[in-house]
Design a protein around this motif. Structure first.
Motif, PDB file in Angstrom:
ATOM      1  N   VAL A  38       0.841  -1.191   0.000  1.00  0.00           N
ATOM      2  CA  VAL A  38       0.000   0.000   0.000  1.00  0.00           C
ATOM      3  C   VAL A  38       0.881   1.248   0.000  1.00  0.00           C
ATOM      4  O   VAL A  38       1.850   1.334   0.760  1.00  0.00           O
ATOM      5  CB  VAL A  38      -0.927  -0.007   1.228  1.00  0.00           C
ATOM      6  CG1 VAL A  38      -1.673   1.315   1.360  1.00  0.00           C
ATOM      7  CG2 VAL A  38      -1.918  -1.172   1.136  1.00  0.00           C
ATOM      8  N   VAL A  39       0.549   2.210  -0.871  1.00  0.00           N
ATOM      9  CA  VAL A  39       1.346   3.431  -1.012  1.00  0.00           C
ATOM     10  C   VAL A  39       0.423   4.644  -1.020  1.00  0.00           C
ATOM     11  O   VAL A  39      -0.772   4.528  -1.294  1.00  0.00           O
ATOM     12  CB  VAL A  39       2.178   3.417  -2.315  1.00  0.00           C
ATOM     13  CG1 VAL A  39       3.133   2.244  -2.343  1.00  0.00           C
ATOM     14  CG2 VAL A  39       1.264   3.416  -3.544  1.00  0.00           C
ATOM     15  N   PRO A  40       0.977   5.834  -0.765  1.00  0.00           N
ATOM     16  CA  PRO A  40       0.188   7.049  -0.961  1.00  0.00           C
ATOM     17  C   PRO A  40       0.221   7.483  -2.422  1.00  0.00           C
ATOM     18  O   PRO A  40       1.273   7.463  -3.057  1.00  0.00           O
ATOM     19  CB  PRO A  40       0.894   8.073  -0.065  1.00  0.00           C
ATOM     20  CG  PRO A  40       2.295   7.581   0.059  1.00  0.00           C
ATOM     21  CD  PRO A  40       2.283   6.098  -0.129  1.00  0.00           C
ATOM     22  N   TYR A  41      -0.941   7.839  -2.948  1.00  0.00           N
ATOM     23  CA  TYR A  41      -1.046   8.412  -4.287  1.00  0.00           C
ATOM     24  C   TYR A  41      -1.019   9.931  -4.152  1.00  0.00           C
ATOM     25  O   TYR A  41      -1.673  10.492  -3.274  1.00  0.00           O
ATOM     26  CB  TYR A  41      -2.368   8.026  -4.949  1.00  0.00           C
ATOM     27  CG  TYR A  41      -2.471   6.604  -5.419  1.00  0.00           C
ATOM     28  CD1 TYR A  41      -2.690   6.320  -6.767  1.00  0.00           C
ATOM     29  CD2 TYR A  41      -2.393   5.538  -4.541  1.00  0.00           C
ATOM     30  CE1 TYR A  41      -2.814   5.011  -7.216  1.00  0.00           C
ATOM     31  CE2 TYR A  41      -2.515   4.229  -4.974  1.00  0.00           C
ATOM     32  CZ  TYR A  41      -2.726   3.970  -6.310  1.00  0.00           C
ATOM     33  OH  TYR A  41      -2.845   2.677  -6.748  1.00  0.00           O
ATOM     34  N   ILE A  42      -0.282  10.597  -5.019  1.00  0.00           N
ATOM     35  CA  ILE A  42      -0.307  12.058  -5.096  1.00  0.00           C
ATOM     36  C   ILE A  42      -1.090  12.438  -6.350  1.00  0.00           C
ATOM     37  O   ILE A  42      -0.792  11.957  -7.443  1.00  0.00           O
ATOM     38  CB  ILE A  42       1.114  12.652  -5.159  1.00  0.00           C
ATOM     39  CG1 ILE A  42       1.951  12.173  -3.968  1.00  0.00           C
ATOM     40  CG2 ILE A  42       1.049  14.174  -5.200  1.00  0.00           C
ATOM     41  CD1 ILE A  42       1.482  12.675  -2.626  1.00  0.00           C
ATOM     42  N   LEU A  43      -2.085  13.321  -6.192  1.00  0.00           N
ATOM     43  CA  LEU A  43      -3.038  13.599  -7.248  1.00  0.00           C
ATOM     44  C   LEU A  43      -3.190  15.090  -7.488  1.00  0.00           C
ATOM     45  O   LEU A  43      -3.014  15.903  -6.593  1.00  0.00           O
ATOM     46  CB  LEU A  43      -4.413  13.033  -6.862  1.00  0.00           C
ATOM     47  CG  LEU A  43      -4.407  11.629  -6.261  1.00  0.00           C
ATOM     48  CD1 LEU A  43      -5.641  11.404  -5.447  1.00  0.00           C
ATOM     49  CD2 LEU A  43      -4.297  10.596  -7.350  1.00  0.00           C
ATOM     50  N   GLN A  44      -3.586  15.452  -8.700  1.00  0.00           N
ATOM     51  CA  GLN A  44      -3.848  16.847  -9.020  1.00  0.00           C
ATOM     52  C   GLN A  44      -5.061  17.358  -8.248  1.00  0.00           C
ATOM     53  O   GLN A  44      -6.010  16.624  -8.000  1.00  0.00           O
ATOM     54  CB  GLN A  44      -4.076  17.014 -10.522  1.00  0.00           C
ATOM     55  CG  GLN A  44      -5.326  16.302 -11.044  1.00  0.00           C
ATOM     56  CD  GLN A  44      -5.459  16.385 -12.555  1.00  0.00           C
ATOM     57  OE1 GLN A  44      -4.544  16.752 -13.271  1.00  0.00           O
ATOM     58  NE2 GLN A  44      -6.637  16.035 -13.056  1.00  0.00           N
ATOM     59  N   GLY A  45      -5.033  18.625  -7.864  1.00  0.00           N
ATOM     60  CA  GLY A  45      -6.151  19.231  -7.147  1.00  0.00           C
ATOM     61  C   GLY A  45      -6.135  20.729  -7.317  1.00  0.00           C
ATOM     62  O   GLY A  45      -5.501  21.267  -8.216  1.00  0.00           O
ATOM     63  N   GLY A  46      -6.859  21.415  -6.430  1.00  0.00           N
ATOM     64  CA  GLY A  46      -6.761  22.858  -6.355  1.00  0.00           C
ATOM     65  C   GLY A  46      -7.822  23.664  -7.056  1.00  0.00           C
ATOM     66  O   GLY A  46      -7.717  24.891  -7.091  1.00  0.00           O
ATOM     67  N   LEU A  47      -8.856  23.031  -7.624  1.00  0.00           N
ATOM     68  CA  LEU A  47      -9.877  23.772  -8.355  1.00  0.00           C
ATOM     69  C   LEU A  47     -11.151  23.908  -7.534  1.00  0.00           C
ATOM     70  O   LEU A  47     -11.575  22.964  -6.868  1.00  0.00           O
ATOM     71  CB  LEU A  47     -10.203  23.071  -9.679  1.00  0.00           C
ATOM     72  CG  LEU A  47      -9.041  22.926 -10.663  1.00  0.00           C
ATOM     73  CD1 LEU A  47      -9.502  22.194 -11.914  1.00  0.00           C
ATOM     74  CD2 LEU A  47      -8.462  24.287 -11.025  1.00  0.00           C
ATOM     75  N   GLY A  48     -11.799  25.059  -7.640  1.00  0.00           N
ATOM     76  CA  GLY A  48     -13.044  25.282  -6.933  1.00  0.00           C
ATOM     77  C   GLY A  48     -14.270  24.896  -7.734  1.00  0.00           C
ATOM     78  O   GLY A  48     -15.349  24.720  -7.176  1.00  0.00           O
ATOM     79  N   MET A  49     -14.137  24.779  -9.050  1.00  0.00           N
ATOM     80  CA  MET A  49     -15.222  24.271  -9.886  1.00  0.00           C
ATOM     81  C   MET A  49     -14.946  22.797 -10.194  1.00  0.00           C
ATOM     82  O   MET A  49     -13.834  22.304  -9.984  1.00  0.00           O
ATOM     83  CB  MET A  49     -15.354  25.117 -11.148  1.00  0.00           C
ATOM     84  CG  MET A  49     -15.926  26.510 -10.873  1.00  0.00           C
ATOM     85  SD  MET A  49     -16.528  27.383 -12.342  1.00  0.00           S
ATOM     86  CE  MET A  49     -14.995  27.810 -13.174  1.00  0.00           C
ATOM     87  N   PRO A  50     -15.977  22.058 -10.704  1.00  0.00           N
ATOM     88  CA  PRO A  50     -15.860  20.601 -10.773  1.00  0.00           C
ATOM     89  C   PRO A  50     -14.640  20.047 -11.477  1.00  0.00           C
ATOM     90  O   PRO A  50     -14.080  19.055 -11.037  1.00  0.00           O
ATOM     91  CB  PRO A  50     -17.150  20.193 -11.503  1.00  0.00           C
ATOM     92  CG  PRO A  50     -18.130  21.232 -11.091  1.00  0.00           C
ATOM     93  CD  PRO A  50     -17.341  22.503 -11.038  1.00  0.00           C
ATOM     94  N   GLU A  51     -14.211  20.623 -12.584  1.00  0.00           N
ATOM     95  CA  GLU A  51     -13.025  20.123 -13.268  1.00  0.00           C
ATOM     96  C   GLU A  51     -12.532  21.149 -14.281  1.00  0.00           C
ATOM     97  O   GLU A  51     -13.146  22.202 -14.481  1.00  0.00           O
ATOM     98  CB  GLU A  51     -13.282  18.769 -13.935  1.00  0.00           C
ATOM     99  CG  GLU A  51     -14.214  18.800 -15.127  1.00  0.00           C
ATOM    100  CD  GLU A  51     -14.240  17.461 -15.843  1.00  0.00           C
ATOM    101  OE1 GLU A  51     -13.971  16.445 -15.209  1.00  0.00           O
ATOM    102  OE2 GLU A  51     -14.519  17.457 -17.048  1.00  0.00           O
TER     103      GLU A  51
END
Length: 693
Positions: free
Chosen positions: A188-201
């Motif tokens: 098991v590992v941590p995934y790092i993912l894109q984020g940071g948006l206030g609207m859905p995508e």
């Protein structure tokens, strides 16, 4: 239904017995079949004046569509809403009992009462004003350099994202962290993912569509209005910096299509790789702030986005990032801040984005907040009162039968090589299926709740969930871990666990009725069960083997045949046009559509097997096969506001329910049951009926 690689919804740890359905004999199938005799289907929902072959959805749901109005606090309604309404009533009665009692301190009931009471008391929230959030806002203002910024960005990370659904980011996080087995197998590992948006995508920021452009204008205004209402100085200037920064963040994001390509979106990085492959962010400080420093291996799920987002941290002004942190902390917690902020949040996210006319009542929102932050505490109390052992046993029997049927369908596939069939059957045989609720519940003993402090309670619950997720890193995958609350009306397939969860709350009408005959239950909940099983064999799930590792276990010829069937199904859904010029996206919804048809076929086979060669009785003028298909169609009764429907088509991997009901067009048995002949509008020639499995 939510069906990505892993639905990282709410922290819960579960253990349910292994179901080896492929070994269940026919006698067991007969014994496990539901024993009800009532009609089950809702004839008052139907419009029998419609021809099933011309307008199947109108035939099964036309009456419901005519008499159903969307409540002002909803963007849409349907079968899931109906079950959810009953669940809410049950939960409200449960809360009322707890409120009248004096629960023992340290119990789940006491925690539920403390959290619920604090969230519900809007007068106290208004009186407290912005005081509760000030320590966090001051923490942002105290940032003096990019190293401080990196540490704070790390400290904002929470474990509440879904790695394969780009719309599921916690809005206050530039990066998301999700914890599960690496896609290629192993620990098991941590995934790092894109984020940071206030609207859905990202498309909401980048699309040329006039409706998207209008939403951008409204969002820009919302940022400024929220900051003003929160008492933030120079709100308009800061709002412009926040919006401009998010536009850059959106351009850094990978597309939904790229995010859904699991094989290329996933990349294992060492901790040192981040500084080399994604320069700009002080990763040592970020990992320290996010408590990830002890871990050496990560799944960089969106590597291109991680690189570009890291570069933005370096290139964009410090003040812009401080404004962005301030806005998102307020935005993410508006429901436990003064009412004027909460109202502004609804005006944009509820009304503008989804077309909802008014917010949900506070008591129902308090239940939703409990579900999100203390899901297992409430769930354990819920199942003790509302989910009998008999219902769990009955559903487990149906699961066994449908797994057997699916394995038999694999045996009958004439284009598949023996070695591919062997691995496919092994996936079914070793699939963990959780029914109702976990055997082991999440502990909240370490959750420090303070009466009358809803903002602090929300932060404490999020941080506890994050710590619990980090505790899994480096350990073997727990195939029996649950990712949904027992009181959630939904179901999920978890490819890296080769597991399914069927929460208790979906095991009620219109999906399951112990009084109804087998035709209804197999057509309704049976199709849901088959759907989730089939996700292990859809265009994404088929990339995982029986151990949950992503690897190619197909021959080239088998893969080609499978992809041809998928393309035919995508082409079929591309033809559906909810609005002039706006069609359902067959490729985007392909995984769900494969699961619908394969699951319905397996459920039908299991239903027929349960009859042991006999024909079902005619009930209410409907044959068994007719009841089976009508039950399926009625689970997809759907009515949505235009804004919500447009959002669904643009961003969601699920087709609207009225089109999912048309899955029946691909089954020979449906044509026979309703005497659908060539010339009917929905008629497909036998060679055009898609059968993936």
């Amino acid at each position: 239904m939510k069906t990505p690689l892993l639905a990282a919804l709410l922290a819960s740890t579960a253990a349910l017995g292994t179901l080896t359905a492929c070994q269940v004999p026919d006698q067991a199938m007969e014994q496990a079949a539901p024993q009800g005799t009532e009609l089950g289907i809702r004839t008052d929902w139907m419009d029998t004046s419609a021809n099933p072959g011309d307008d199947w959805y109108e035939y099964v749901d036309g009456g419901w569509m005519k008499k159903t109005e969307i409540p002002a606090d909803r963007s849409g309604v349907g079968g899931f809403f109906i079950a959810d309404q009953q669940t809410e009533k049950n939960l409200a009665a449960l809360i009322a009992e707890i409120e009248k009692s004096d629960p023992e301190p340290g119990t789940n009931a006491a925690r539920v009462k403390t959290f619920y009471d604090a969230y519900f008391d809007t007068k106290a929230i208004d009186a407290a004003g912005m005081t509760p959030i000030q320590p966090d806002l001051q923490r942002f203002q105290a940032i003096t350099d990019k190293r401080d910024l990196a540490y704070v960005l790390g400290s904002q990370v929470r474990a509440d994202v879904d790695p394969l659904n780009a719309t599921d980011f916690a809005t206050e996080n530039l990066f998301g962290v999700f914890v599960t087995q690496a896609l290629k197998g192993g620990e098991v590992v941590p995934y790092i993912l894109q984020g940071g948006l206030g609207m859905p995508e990202r498309e909401y920021y980048l699309s040329d569509d006039p409706k998207m452009a209008s939403l951008r204008d409204q969002y820009r205004s919302y940022i400024g209005n929220l900051l003003k209402a929160a008492g933030i100085a120079d709100a308009d200037a800061k709002a412009k910096r926040v919006f401009d920064l998010e536009m850059k963040i959106a351009r850094a994001h990978v597309s939904r299509e790229e995010s859904d390509d699991w094989a290329t979106a996933s990349s294992l990085w060492s901790q040192d790789d981040f500084a080399q492959k994604a320069p700009g962010l002080d990763w040592n400080a970020f990992f320290a702030g996010s408590q990830l420093s002890p871990f050496k291996t990560f799944d960089a799920y969106h590597p291109a986005a991680i690189t570009q987002l890291s570069a933005l941290v370096e290139s964009q002004p410090l003040d812009a990032w401080k404004d962005w942190l301030t806005f998102h902390q307020i935005n993410a917690n508006g429901d436990v801040l003064p009412t004027k902020l909460d109202d502004l949040h609804f005006a944009f996210y509820g009304k503008a984005l989804s077309g909802t006319e008014q917010p949900r009542p506070r008591d129902k929102r308090a239940l939703a907040a409990l579900n999100a932050n203390m899901g297992d505490a409430l769930g354990q109390l819920y199942v003790e009162k509302y989910f009998p052992a008999s219902a769990k046993a009955e559903i487990q029997g149906m699961v066994d039968n449908i797994k057997t049927a699916f394995a038999n369908r694999i045996d009958r596939v004439d284009w598949m090589a023996p070695e591919t069939k062997a691995e496919a059957k092994k996936k079914v045989e070793t699939m963990e299926v959780g029914v109702g609720y976990p055997d082991s519940w999440t502990s909240y003993d370490d959750l420090d709740l303070k009466p009358g402090a809803p903002y602090a309670d929300m932060q404490a619950a999020e941080k506890l969930r994050y710590r619990q997720q980090l505790a899994k890193i480096g350990k073997p995958q727990d195939k029996r871990e649950w990712w949904m609350n027992a009181q959630l009306v939904n179901a999920v397939n978890l490819p890296v666990q080769n597991a399914l969860n069927f929460p208790a709350a979906i095991l009620q009408p219109p999906f399951f009725d112990p009084k109804a005959d087998p035709a209804f239950n197999y057509g309704a909940i049976g199709a849901v069960i088959g759907h989730e099983i089939s996700h292990s064999f859809d265009n994404n799930g088929a990339a995982f083997d029986s151990t949950g590792a992503m690897r190619n276990w197909w021959t080239d010829a088998d893969k080609k045949k499978f992809e041809e069937a998928g393309k035919a199904l995508a082409d079929q859904y591309d033809q559906y046009e909810p609005f002039p010029g706006l069609n359902v996206k067959g490729e985007l919804t392909l995984g769900e559509n494969i699961a619908d048809i394969a699951g319905l076929q397996a459920a039908y086979d299991a239903y027929r097997a349960s009859l042991n060669g006999k024909e079902a009785p005619v009930i209410g003028g409907f044959t068994g096969d007719q009841r089976f298909f009508i039950a399926f169609g009625q689970t997809w009764a759907t009515k949505m506001r235009e804004a919500a429907l447009r959002q669904r088509i643009a961003t969601d991997g699920h087709a609207p329910g009225n089109y999912r009901a048309l899955t029946v067009r691909n089954m020979d048995a449906w044509y026979k049951a309703f005497d659908v002949k060539p010339g009917a509008k929905l008629y497909l020639a036998p060679e055009d009926r898609v059968q993936v499995w």
